[in-house]
Every structure is written in C-alpha cells, then in structure tokens.
Design an enzyme around this catalytic site. Sequence first.
Site, PDB file in Angstrom:
ATOM      1  N   CYS A   1      -5.608  -9.166   3.891  1.00  0.00           N
ATOM      2  CA  CYS A   1      -4.372  -8.746   2.639  1.00  0.00           C
ATOM      3  C   CYS A   1      -2.590  -8.393   2.576  1.00  0.00           C
ATOM      4  O   CYS A   1      -2.460  -7.888   1.496  1.00  0.00           O
ATOM      5  CB  CYS A   1      -4.992  -7.918   1.141  1.00  0.00           C
ATOM      6  SG  CYS A   1      -7.135  -8.438   0.635  1.00  0.00           S
ATOM      7  N   PHE A   2      -2.434  -8.099   3.908  1.00  0.00           N
ATOM      8  CA  PHE A   2      -1.361  -8.078   3.894  1.00  0.00           C
ATOM      9  C   PHE A   2      -0.858  -6.346   3.109  1.00  0.00           C
ATOM     10  O   PHE A   2       0.369  -6.606   3.107  1.00  0.00           O
ATOM     11  CB  PHE A   2      -0.178  -8.797   3.609  1.00  0.00           C
ATOM     12  CG  PHE A   2      -1.395 -10.101   3.676  1.00  0.00           C
ATOM     13  CD1 PHE A   2      -1.351 -10.706   4.793  1.00  0.00           C
ATOM     14  CD2 PHE A   2      -0.999 -11.520   2.769  1.00  0.00           C
ATOM     15  CE1 PHE A   2      -2.298 -12.236   4.807  1.00  0.00           C
ATOM     16  CE2 PHE A   2      -1.410 -12.650   2.761  1.00  0.00           C
ATOM     17  CZ  PHE A   2      -2.069 -13.108   4.270  1.00  0.00           C
ATOM     18  N   CYS A   3      -1.815  -5.639   3.198  1.00  0.00           N
ATOM     19  CA  CYS A   3      -1.672  -4.082   3.098  1.00  0.00           C
ATOM     20  C   CYS A   3      -0.585  -4.368   1.303  1.00  0.00           C
ATOM     21  O   CYS A   3      -0.014  -3.500   0.899  1.00  0.00           O
ATOM     22  CB  CYS A   3      -0.411  -3.942   3.793  1.00  0.00           C
ATOM     23  SG  CYS A   3      -1.333  -3.318   5.259  1.00  0.00           S
ATOM     24  N   ASN A   4      -1.873  -5.514   0.755  1.00  0.00           N
ATOM     25  CA  ASN A   4      -0.908  -5.452  -0.693  1.00  0.00           C
ATOM     26  C   ASN A   4      -2.819  -6.128  -1.591  1.00  0.00           C
ATOM     27  O   ASN A   4      -2.781  -7.206  -1.561  1.00  0.00           O
ATOM     28  CB  ASN A   4       0.155  -6.480  -0.480  1.00  0.00           C
ATOM     29  CG  ASN A   4       0.593  -6.863  -2.434  1.00  0.00           C
ATOM     30  OD1 ASN A   4      -0.279  -6.648  -3.399  1.00  0.00           O
ATOM     31  ND2 ASN A   4       1.543  -7.646  -2.161  1.00  0.00           N
TER      32      ASN A   4
ATOM     33  N   THR B   1       1.122  -1.399   0.160  1.00  0.00           N
ATOM     34  CA  THR B   1      -0.197  -0.047   0.357  1.00  0.00           C
ATOM     35  C   THR B   1       1.072   1.412   0.062  1.00  0.00           C
ATOM     36  O   THR B   1       0.414   1.731  -0.691  1.00  0.00           O
ATOM     37  CB  THR B   1      -0.894  -0.225   1.100  1.00  0.00           C
ATOM     38  OG1 THR B   1      -1.963  -0.974   1.182  1.00  0.00           O
ATOM     39  CG2 THR B   1      -1.546   1.206   1.094  1.00  0.00           C
TER      40      THR B   1
END
EC number: 2.8.1.9
Length: 860
Positions: free
Chosen positions: A390-393, A120
């Site tokens: 989503c692990f900042c992705n 992100t």
Amino acid sequence: MQSRQPRALLPRSPGTVYLDHAGTTLFPQSQITSFMKDLMENVYGNPHSQNISSKLTHDTVEQVRFRILAHFNTSPEDYTVIFTSGSTAALKLVAEAFPWVSPGPEGSGSCFCYLTDSHTSVVGMRKITAAMNVSSIPVRPEDMWSAERQDAAAAGDPAGQPPHLFCYPAQSNFSGTRYPLSWIGEVKSGRRRPASRPGKWFVLLDAAAFVGTSPLDLSVHQADFVPISFYKIFGFPTGLGALLVNNRLAALLRKTYFGGGTAAAYLAGDDFYVPRESVAERLEDGTISFLDVIALKHGFDALERLTGGMESIRQHTFTLAQYTYTALSSLRYPNGAPVVQIYSDSDFSSPEVQGPVISFNVLDDHGNVVGYSQVDKMASLHNIHVRTGCFCNTGACQRHLGISDEMVKKHLQAGHVCGDDVDLIDGQPTGSVRISFGYMSTLEDAQAFLRFIIATRLHSSHGQPLPLATPGEAGAPPEDSEAQNAVPAARARGSSSPQEDTSPHSGVWNNSPTAVDAEGLCPPLLEATGTQQTTSEKAADVPDGDLRSHVITNLFLYPIKSCAAFEVIRWPLGSQGLLYDRSWMVVNHNGICLSQKQEPRLCLIQPFIDLQRRIMVIKAQGMEPIEVPLEENSEQVQICQSKVCADRVNTYDCGEKISNWLSKFFGRPYHLIKQSSDFQRNAKKKHGKDQSAHTTATLSLVNEAQYLLINRSSILELQQQLSTSCENGKEELFPMNNLISRFRANIITNGTRAFEEEKWDEISIGSLRFQVLGPCHRCQMICIDQQTGQRNQDVFQKLSERRERKVKFGVYLMHTSLDLSSPCYLSVGSQVLPLLKENMEHHDIPATDFMEILLTCSPM
C-alpha cells in the site's frame, strides 16, 4: 531529453530494470565522483565553529540553500530552507510548531484537515494535534473536488479567527494522481474550504513524491509549507530533507524544544532562553548533516547536465508512463478478460493530472487477483525491481481497492500488517503492484516490463506473446533508434542436468560418489544407488494409500547455507537437525548473510564433511580444495554477531585462509562464519497441541525449521507440467534430480500422491517423531539450477499456477522430542509413517517391520 546518456553513467548491474523511482530514484556515477572529489580537495568543519574550514562549510551550505530555492523558482526573500532528516521529519516539525489554537469559550479553535490520499507521515500529524486538543478532519478527494468555490467576499474576514491547516499531496504516491496546485491559492483565500470552519487557512503541500519528476514554481503556487526529500530527486544523499517555509508565516511558528545552535542565549540554572533570529537557526536542532547538504550541490549539477531541467524530466517520464499504461490496458486473455486492473483517477492524458506512476494488480483469466508478492517474486526473476503493498498510503489503498475500515481491522486480526507479504485475504487483495519511472528510465525499461507481464501471463499458457509497438508506431513514445533493439527479459534455460537417480553432484570433481555414510559412526545399512532404485520401483507396485509406500529415498544436508548439497545415506542427528546442517554461512564485507538470490554461484561451492578427520572439505571448479575444522578453537575464536531471518546469532569467523579462497572464487571480499557452539537460537513459533515441546526447539542457521521434507510424487507432477509437447510426445526439460536439488530439502520421500504431505500432522521415522509445521512458501531461489547457477523462471511460474498463486512446496518438520543420550540417525530406505490431520491417529505398524525400523535410532 537524451534518455540513454544518464543510464550510461549509472554504476548498475547490466540487465537491471529499475521501476521504483517513486521509492527512490537512482544516482548517476558522475554525481558521486564529483562529490568525492570535492571532499578530497576541501576541508569542511563543523559550521558552528569559527575557524576557516567551518566558515567554508557555512558559506557552502548557505549557497546550497539559495540553489534549492532557485530550483523552485523562489528566493530567500519569500521562503526559508530548514534542513531536516527527511520529509517525515519536516511534517512532524510543522505539526509541532504550527500556531494551533485550542477550543475555548470563545470558539472551536483550530482544525487540521488532510486529504485521505496522503502518506502515513501526514496522517500521523493528527496524533500531535490531538495532544493539543485540536481536531483533525480527513477529507476525501471527491469531496475536495466537489467543494463549492466561493468568492472572496463570501469567505469573510479571517482576522482574529483561529488558524487552520490543510495538507494535501501534489502527487499521490499510490496512484500518481496529481492534485491541482491551484488549490493552494483557493484554500488560502477562502474560495475553497476543506471544512466549514471560520478562520484563516494555511496550506501544507506535500511535494515529496511530486518534485522528483516535475517542476514546482513557488512564485506562482505559494504554499505555506513544502516538505521534500532529496533522495527522491537525486538518489543521493539519503536521510536528508527540507521544509520550505513561507516567510510570511515564519514569525508565527512556535517551538518548545531548543537544541544546539538554536539558542542566542539561555541559562542552565533558570528558565531563560532566547532563540536565534533567523527561522532556519531557530528550527534546525543540533548540527545539520552538512556533508550531505554539500552533496546536494553536485546533485543539482548532475541533474542539469544530464537532463536539461525538470520540464524535460516531466515530459520524458510521463511519456513512458503513458505508453506503458496504454499497453497494459490493452492486454487481454484469449477469453477477453483483462490481464491487469489499474488503479487510477486519470486516463494518463496529461502530466498536469498524472505522474509517472502506475499502480495495478495482475488478474488471471477468471478475473481473480494474483497476489502482489507472487508478481514481485516473478519480476525479481526477470531482474525487474518494482514496489508492492500500500506504499504507506492506506487511504488511497482503501479507496482504490474497495477495502473498508472493518476489513482493515479484520486483516490485522488475520496477521496482516503494513509491509508484509500477505497479499490476499479471502481472495481480496490487501495492496497492489506499483511501477514508477525516473529521469534515467528508458523505453527499453518499459518494454522489458511489458514483455515480463506477457511472458508470465500470456505466453506460457496461452500461446504466442502479443507484439509490442516499436518507436514510430501508434502509442509508442518517440525515442532514439537504439531503443528498437530492446529484447525481452532473459528466459534462457540452464544447461543439461544429470539423469534421474544419479547424485546431483556425483562425478563433478572426482570419481567418488557424493552420497556417503556417516563414516566412523556406524556401518552402512544400505547402498545409496541400490536403495534409490529399489524404493522407486517398489513404490510403483504399492497400492494407493498403503502407508508402507512412504520411504526416504534421499537425504541431504547443506553444511554451508545456500551452498551445494551434501548427499548422504545415513547421518546422525543433532539438537538442531541433521548434524552440521546449515552450520556455516557466507557473508559479505559488512557481515551480511548471502543467499543465492544475491549470489547464484553459491550453489557451485561444494562442501564435504569428513566426520573421522573432523574437517569439512570445500571444493569449487578451478579452485584447489580447502579444509575447514568442524569445531572452533575456543582459545582463538573471536565472537561476532550476524543476522538470520531477523534473528541475531553469535558466530565466529573461520579465518583468513578460507576468506581469501572465497574472495578469489567470487571476485569480491567474502568470509565464512560458523554459528558458535555455545549459542542457542530458539524457534520463533509454537505449533501443534504440545506447545511445551517446542519451547526448547533450537535452530541452526536455517530460516524457519530444523528439517524440510519434499515428496517425489509432488516433484513428478511439477515435472510433467514443465515438460513440453513435441513430435515424439513429451520432452523432459527438467530431470527429476534437477528439480529435487532446486527445492533444497533434507528428506526426500516417494509418496503415493502429489502434495499429500501437506495433510500430515506428524510423521514417525523409526522411534523418531517429527511435527509437521506447515508448508514452505517458496521464493525465486527455486529457479536457480543448482548444477550451473543459471536461472529459469518456468519452475516458479508453473508452481504458482498449480498452487493457486501461492508458491508452496514441501513441509517443515521439527523434533517433537529428541533423546541424544544415544546417537540417532536418519537413513535412506527408512519408512515414513504419517499421522493425518483428518483422523489424528497413528496407523498400525506391522510387527515384522518394527524391529527393522528401530535400527534407524540405535546406539553407536
């Protein structure tokens, strides 16, 4: 690499399996010990001063800069280290300082290209470029892979043309995919173009996820910008990162703001400013976090001493990931369906293309996804720490899970935001589970995780667990012999529990029953034991669907949040629920509220309220009983603030005496605090048609609602599922009261059908009316035996299977209106009259019962 040596130096709880090294790795104890010794023996002053201690700081920081560059096989002649608060701040700095050219009559200007499989913080750079009228172009991994390579001559002469920036991750933090470092040279030379734009290309290599488990040689792969976070490498310190800047580009960087330490000279009354000469001094605003920078020296020392270097770490972590991937991929249900779906761009054949990260979703035997939040909760019960979401992705998440842009917007409208536990929408996953390995990970960690998957997906419902390869067998990584002794995550059952229809806590500390009447307020209406037996027997003879079968069989309040229940026969109501329910809570030395998730032994603390004497008596095995006043002394109270479910609440400390008592029992400093009587905490959400009725609903220290109700029929169905078959039929492993106590409800009814309470819209108990707010979504606390503090995962697992992967049990209630001008009570034996959602009509109450029901709300 000796994988067991670092583990021995980690100050961790025994049995913890930590598998979120891509989030942050763990620091070894020796690193912290060495760093603290350094601080105790030296005086480090502000490096902007000129005294001796400041000179020591400056020289030490410069030595650490050199150490960082050496770690990446480069030198100060080629790169400059700029300290930032993290890799995100480093990315923001590049976006602000890059020499962007806005479009004009002579050309289209600069462009910013980024791989869609980016964090992100990378994608967020486009907001800064947009403010400069610079276009942003997302590039899909498949497009970058297939981009035609050009020769240097075809690339043309970039002199005099606008600069462009291409950003991509060395390793995807979602899937662990490692993208070619050769792209750096190819893009910079023009042989591989992210977009068809004339100009000179620069490359930002996001190395934050990569450098924690792999070497990076900047003498070979000379990216222009390299942001890193040090906690990904060392685990400590956090909040410190760096931007490595190629010196050939340094002179082009432009910065608008100037802060302390960046100016060679400036005027306060005129627009005159001259920046310092060195790149680091120009771009590091204010005083850097110099003690954290000094801590890095001890991080490098520990890493080299324990591992032998980054190449050893790369091989070690990849071998563990490859082994786990192979085992996970082979797991099948008896019908041949896969147990997991793995999201990967590789077959884990080489550390050149794959990092030690596995992203996946668990499937049931029909191929349906089991929500990641449920997997996370089950993993926690096995003391396994994973990452979900989503692990900042978002870009990688969309690509691997097949989530369209329209679906992302639809999910947002449905209430799903990044980082929450909304894991399934219309049966489709919104994210995944991620495990990742670090340099102190062991084969035992990998095997414990695999046994967890087998135990929860195959063992309990499909027979014997599958065997795992041991070291030396095909597919297993080479390890030391001690790894062969790896055992499954603990699944030991708790000790025997009281028989049904006895009080969960009766007879534990004295011979008096725990179920009590609100002594001094009114005469008892019913005897607890007799009432429970009568209503249970009566329920069996009532025709299915007869509303008279719903009666209260048990009443519980929990004076101290997360501590043992206090069972009563008849009890007064307050504006926040049952009087004194969750009025106190135990907090640690930092004032953080504790629950049984962190401290299971809280259930062994038994509070008893004596309304006549206006005290609460607290008991625990091996401890002398202690008394706490029910109300604060307003003249001596010191208000402090704490948090409950993100709400700030005003509380006061109940004193040193009870604090010492709790600290002695738990072996660590704890305090007892109580919500201030003049503080009002309002319910967050409005439910139902009568919105105005809920605007003034107030809460104690409960999580979500004033009351929680559960149905004995629902408990009975769960109990039957938990029973195991033996030669003599079914073996009852969980007595009824053992299960009831795990769900920590206030009101227990003996309904006619399991989970019928979820179809209710309102209920009436005498003249009292309660809105049914919805089901209670359960966490791993239901796996804690409330009599022993022991964990057992079977309850959560079976309930998850029964409730279609969403662990719901019991319903929340809230007063629709409450007149406290006359004391109101709830009593065991009272009828519960539901209003069904289907018809939204009240059922008739027989006239002969009406007067009896009114007794539950009577004057004192």
